[in-house]
Design an enzyme around this catalytic site. Structure first.
Site, PDB file in Angstrom:
ATOM      1  N   LYS A 124       0.869  -1.186   0.000  1.00  0.00           N
ATOM      2  CA  LYS A 124       0.000   0.000   0.000  1.00  0.00           C
ATOM      3  C   LYS A 124       0.896   1.223   0.000  1.00  0.00           C
ATOM      4  O   LYS A 124       2.052   1.154   0.418  1.00  0.00           O
ATOM      5  CB  LYS A 124      -0.887   0.018   1.259  1.00  0.00           C
ATOM      6  CG  LYS A 124      -2.126   0.868   1.119  1.00  0.00           C
ATOM      7  CD  LYS A 124      -3.207   0.115   0.380  1.00  0.00           C
ATOM      8  CE  LYS A 124      -4.386   0.984   0.035  1.00  0.00           C
ATOM      9  NZ  LYS A 124      -5.500   0.176  -0.510  1.00  0.00           N
ATOM     10  N   ASP A 164      -6.950   4.149  -4.725  1.00  0.00           N
ATOM     11  CA  ASP A 164      -7.662   3.969  -3.447  1.00  0.00           C
ATOM     12  C   ASP A 164      -8.320   5.335  -3.206  1.00  0.00           C
ATOM     13  O   ASP A 164      -8.526   6.094  -4.161  1.00  0.00           O
ATOM     14  CB  ASP A 164      -6.699   3.563  -2.324  1.00  0.00           C
ATOM     15  CG  ASP A 164      -7.424   3.073  -1.073  1.00  0.00           C
ATOM     16  OD1 ASP A 164      -7.861   1.917  -1.043  1.00  0.00           O
ATOM     17  OD2 ASP A 164      -7.580   3.866  -0.104  1.00  0.00           O
TER      18      ASP A 164
HETATM   19  P1  NDP Z   1     -12.937   7.513  -3.111  1.00  0.00           P
HETATM   20  O1  NDP Z   1     -11.932   8.559  -2.846  1.00  0.00           O
HETATM   21  O2  NDP Z   1     -13.457   7.323  -4.491  1.00  0.00           O
HETATM   22  O3  NDP Z   1     -14.175   7.746  -2.129  1.00  0.00           O
HETATM   23  C1  NDP Z   1     -14.086   7.751  -0.733  1.00  0.00           C
HETATM   24  C2  NDP Z   1     -15.115   8.705  -0.282  1.00  0.00           C
HETATM   25  O4  NDP Z   1     -15.552   8.468   1.011  1.00  0.00           O
HETATM   26  C3  NDP Z   1     -14.581  10.120  -0.324  1.00  0.00           C
HETATM   27  O5  NDP Z   1     -15.568  10.912  -0.926  1.00  0.00           O
HETATM   28  C4  NDP Z   1     -14.413  10.476   1.133  1.00  0.00           C
HETATM   29  O6  NDP Z   1     -14.558  11.835   1.419  1.00  0.00           O
HETATM   30  C5  NDP Z   1     -15.552   9.725   1.688  1.00  0.00           C
HETATM   31  N1  NDP Z   1     -15.402   9.534   3.090  1.00  0.00           N
HETATM   32  C6  NDP Z   1     -14.297   9.429   3.811  1.00  0.00           C
HETATM   33  N2  NDP Z   1     -14.610   9.305   5.090  1.00  0.00           N
HETATM   34  C7  NDP Z   1     -15.953   9.325   5.148  1.00  0.00           C
HETATM   35  C8  NDP Z   1     -16.887   9.209   6.193  1.00  0.00           C
HETATM   36  N3  NDP Z   1     -16.494   9.064   7.449  1.00  0.00           N
HETATM   37  N4  NDP Z   1     -18.195   9.231   5.921  1.00  0.00           N
HETATM   38  C9  NDP Z   1     -18.608   9.364   4.661  1.00  0.00           C
HETATM   39  N5  NDP Z   1     -17.769   9.503   3.637  1.00  0.00           N
HETATM   40  C10 NDP Z   1     -16.464   9.475   3.880  1.00  0.00           C
HETATM   41  O7  NDP Z   1     -12.370   6.148  -2.562  1.00  0.00           O
HETATM   42  P2  NDP Z   1     -12.831   4.677  -2.877  1.00  0.00           P
HETATM   43  O8  NDP Z   1     -14.276   4.622  -3.181  1.00  0.00           O
HETATM   44  O9  NDP Z   1     -11.866   4.144  -3.858  1.00  0.00           O
HETATM   45  O10 NDP Z   1     -12.531   3.968  -1.498  1.00  0.00           O
HETATM   46  C11 NDP Z   1     -13.506   3.823  -0.468  1.00  0.00           C
HETATM   47  C12 NDP Z   1     -13.102   2.683   0.446  1.00  0.00           C
HETATM   48  O11 NDP Z   1     -12.977   1.483  -0.319  1.00  0.00           O
HETATM   49  C13 NDP Z   1     -11.745   2.852   1.137  1.00  0.00           C
HETATM   50  O12 NDP Z   1     -11.790   2.219   2.391  1.00  0.00           O
HETATM   51  C14 NDP Z   1     -10.803   2.077   0.224  1.00  0.00           C
HETATM   52  O13 NDP Z   1      -9.640   1.662   0.911  1.00  0.00           O
HETATM   53  C15 NDP Z   1     -11.689   0.905  -0.138  1.00  0.00           C
HETATM   54  N6  NDP Z   1     -11.331   0.149  -1.331  1.00  0.00           N
HETATM   55  C16 NDP Z   1     -11.136   0.747  -2.536  1.00  0.00           C
HETATM   56  C17 NDP Z   1     -10.842  -0.015  -3.656  1.00  0.00           C
HETATM   57  C18 NDP Z   1     -10.700   0.581  -5.010  1.00  0.00           C
HETATM   58  O14 NDP Z   1     -10.502  -0.178  -5.958  1.00  0.00           O
HETATM   59  N7  NDP Z   1     -10.784   1.883  -5.178  1.00  0.00           N
HETATM   60  C19 NDP Z   1     -10.680  -1.466  -3.563  1.00  0.00           C
HETATM   61  C20 NDP Z   1     -10.967  -2.013  -2.267  1.00  0.00           C
HETATM   62  C21 NDP Z   1     -11.265  -1.216  -1.209  1.00  0.00           C
HETATM   63  P3  NDP Z   1     -13.359  12.709   2.128  1.00  0.00           P
HETATM   64  O15 NDP Z   1     -12.219  12.617   1.194  1.00  0.00           O
HETATM   65  O16 NDP Z   1     -13.928  14.071   2.197  1.00  0.00           O
HETATM   66  O17 NDP Z   1     -13.078  12.145   3.466  1.00  0.00           O
HETATM   67  O1  2IT Z   2      -7.833  -1.768  -1.147  1.00  0.00           O
HETATM   68  C1  2IT Z   2      -7.709  -2.241  -2.299  1.00  0.00           C
HETATM   69  O2  2IT Z   2      -7.800  -3.448  -2.512  1.00  0.00           O
HETATM   70  C2  2IT Z   2      -7.484  -1.303  -3.397  1.00  0.00           C
HETATM   71  N1  2IT Z   2      -7.454  -0.098  -3.160  1.00  0.00           N
HETATM   72  C3  2IT Z   2      -7.240  -1.823  -4.786  1.00  0.00           C
HETATM   73  C4  2IT Z   2      -5.805  -2.254  -4.939  1.00  0.00           C
HETATM   74  C5  2IT Z   2      -5.401  -2.637  -6.338  1.00  0.00           C
HETATM   75  O3  2IT Z   2      -4.191  -2.915  -6.491  1.00  0.00           O
HETATM   76  O4  2IT Z   2      -6.213  -2.688  -7.252  1.00  0.00           O
END
Ligand code: NDP
Ligand code: 2IT
Length: 445
Positions: A124, A164
């Site tokens: 990460k 992420d």
């Molecule tokens: P994004 O940046 O697209 O979206 C995350 C959103 O959640 C942001 O808008 C953020 O706002 C908001 N957020 C943060 N904290 C809070 C809160 N307490 N309440 C409500 N909203 C909040 O990120 P992703 O959608 O990519 O990631 C979301 C989650 O999924 C993370 O935990 C990430 O690690 C996980 N994930 C992502 C993957 C991927 O492929 N992208 C794969 C697997 C897991 P702000 O910035 O203002 O805090």
């Molecule tokens: O938390 C996760 O699994 C991710 N943000 C995606 C990682 C990746 O290498 O696609």
């Protein structure tokens, strides 16, 4: 092994890294029995070797804003474990990023990637850079400066970063461009790339889609289906978007999405053009959901609250770590929620998990339920290696198959004597065994 002894040592060595401690404790508690039954794990001291990253890189990222003022952020890449494949995991750009958060995410990624059945190790990275309110040009300059330091430590067979929180298609583009220029090669060094320059179809939707496929499998163990169920989703980023699309497609009704300012409740369902509108709000770089309630009559905005107080059948936390606590779990249970499936990484606190499991609610941890994102990254790597592109249907089929397989493994290793499936135990044991066996096979490194 004794979990408390190991944890005391870890906390002493890395004081204050609370998220990292939380993630390690959960895995150790799950694998303790299996570990102690296998003398070859003990004699190789796998546990002490797996809880520390192979290496931690911290570097300075100087960049200039549009006014010419110079700023310095910290950049990180944590290469945790590469026993079963190249280091693999996302980059997070968020003001809250620190070593503890990235170590928890890198540690979880080892087991998640192992569960996908694809050859990927755990890593990460990211930065405490805050993308909020930044111009496109500022984002580009920051990404370029970040990659200038990182490029020599990554590669398609070494370490393959992805997105992420705060890192989506736009950021991957700027990062990839700089890598290509410096390394003078065009290879699959990052995933989540644009479709015209090495990306895979379905990757943007994959985490959310995978999470919903996993939910479907969990419901099926109880003879339930998604159709007709009400669903609370938190966040409105990449993962929330994919999950909302797939829930709607399968006949469920998404009634909430949330941002750091609060949540929107729309009892008529957040689908189609309403999801598109959320994306527009997201693109504004402001991360607020309040305007949604002004745009659609059926919706109300609930300021400063989380969506877990709404009466729903299913909850999909898709925002960030520790966003659903013990009190939230109690509310969900009291309102008859039957399933909590994590789209985010570690969104439920240990207290929340305990309460959900105590009441035998279907509960799946992120490392199993959100593995569809990194799995599809693995499929992107495979396509890059073969220099071909699979169709949308082919990638989606493979993703579906991988999620079903992860579910089966969780059931295999997590079913308790009373028949209740402990998905935390199942995911941790299944993910651990493969990596631990590989470490034993390859000797002391
Ligand atoms: P994004 O940046 O697209 O979206 C995350 C959103 O959640 C942001 O808008 C953020 O706002 C908001 N957020 C943060 N904290 C809070 C809160 N307490 N309440 C409500 N909203 C909040 O990120 P992703 O959608 O990519 O990631 C979301 C989650 O999924 C993370 O935990 C990430 O690690 C996980 N994930 C992502 C993957 C991927 O492929 N992208 C794969 C697997 C897991 P702000 O910035 O203002 O805090
Ligand atoms: O938390 C996760 O699994 C991710 N943000 C995606 C990682 C990746 O290498 O696609």
């Amino acid at each position: 092994m004794n979990v408390d002894t190991i944890m005391n040592d870890l906390v002493k060595r890395h004081p204050g890294e609370v998220e990292y401690h939380q993630a390690v404790r959960e895995v150790l508690e799950s694998i303790e029995e299996v570990y102690n039954e296998n003398p070859h794990f003990r004699s190789a001291n796998i546990v002490d070797r797996i809880i520390e990253p192979d290496r931690v890189m911290v570097f300075k990222v100087p960049w200039a804003d549009d006014q010419g003022s110079v700023h310095v952020n910290l950049g990180y890449r944590i290469q945790f474990n590469n026993a079963i494949g190249p280091y693999k995991g996302g980059l997070r750009f968020h003001a809250s990023v620190n070593l503890s958060i990235l170590k928890f995410l890198g540690f979880e990624q080892i087991f998640k990637n192992s569960l996908t059945s694809l050859p990927m190790g755990g890593a990460k990275g990211g930065s405490d850079f805050d993308p909020k309110g930044k111009s496109n040009a500022e984002i580009m300059r920051f990404c370029q400066a970040f990659m200038m330091e990182l490029w020599n430590n990554i590669g398609p067979d070494t370490d393959v970063p992805a997105g992420d929180i705060g890192v989506g298609g736009r950021e991957i583009g700027y990062l990839y461009g700089m890598y290509r220029k410096l390394a003078r090669e065009n290879t699959g060094v990052l995933t989540g790339k644009g479709i015209n320059w090495g990306g895979s179809l379905i990757r943007p939707e994959a985490t959310g889609f995978g999470c919903v496929y996993f939910t479907k499998e969990m419901l099926a163990t109880k003879g339930e289906i998604l159709k007709g169920k009400t669903v609370a989703i938190s966040g409105f980023g990449n993962v929330a978007w994919g999950a909302a699309l797939k829930v709607t497609e399968l006949g469920g009704k998404v009634v909430t999405l949330s941002g750091p300012d609060g949540y929107v409740y729309d009892p008529e369902g957040i689908s189609a053009e309403k999801i598109e509108y959320m994306l527009e709000l997201r693109a504004s770089n402001e991360d607020i959901v309040a305007p949604y309630a002004l745009e659609f009559d059926s919706a109300q905005f609930v300021q400063g609250k989380r969506p877990w107080e709404v009466k729903v059948d299913i909850a999909l936390p898709c925002a960030t770590q520790n966003e659903l606590d013990g009190a939230d779990a109690e509310l969900l249970i009291a309102n008859g929620c039957i399933c909590v499936c994590e789209g985010a990484n570690m969104p439920c606190t240990p207290e929340a998990i305990e309460k959900l499991q105590e009441k035998q609610v279907l509960y799946a941890p992120g490392k199993a339920a959100n593995a569809g994102g990194v799995a599809t990254s693995g499929l992107e790597m495979a396509q890059n290696s073969m220099k071909i592109n699979w169709s949308r249907a082919e990638v989606d089929d493979r993703l579906h198959h991988i999620m079903t397989n992860i579910h089966e493994n969780c059931v295999k290793y997590g079913t308790n004597a009373d028949g209740y499936v402990d998905y935390v135990k199942g995911a941790n044991i299944a993910g651990f065994l493969k990596v631990a066996d590989a470490m034993v096979d390859q000797g002391l490194l």
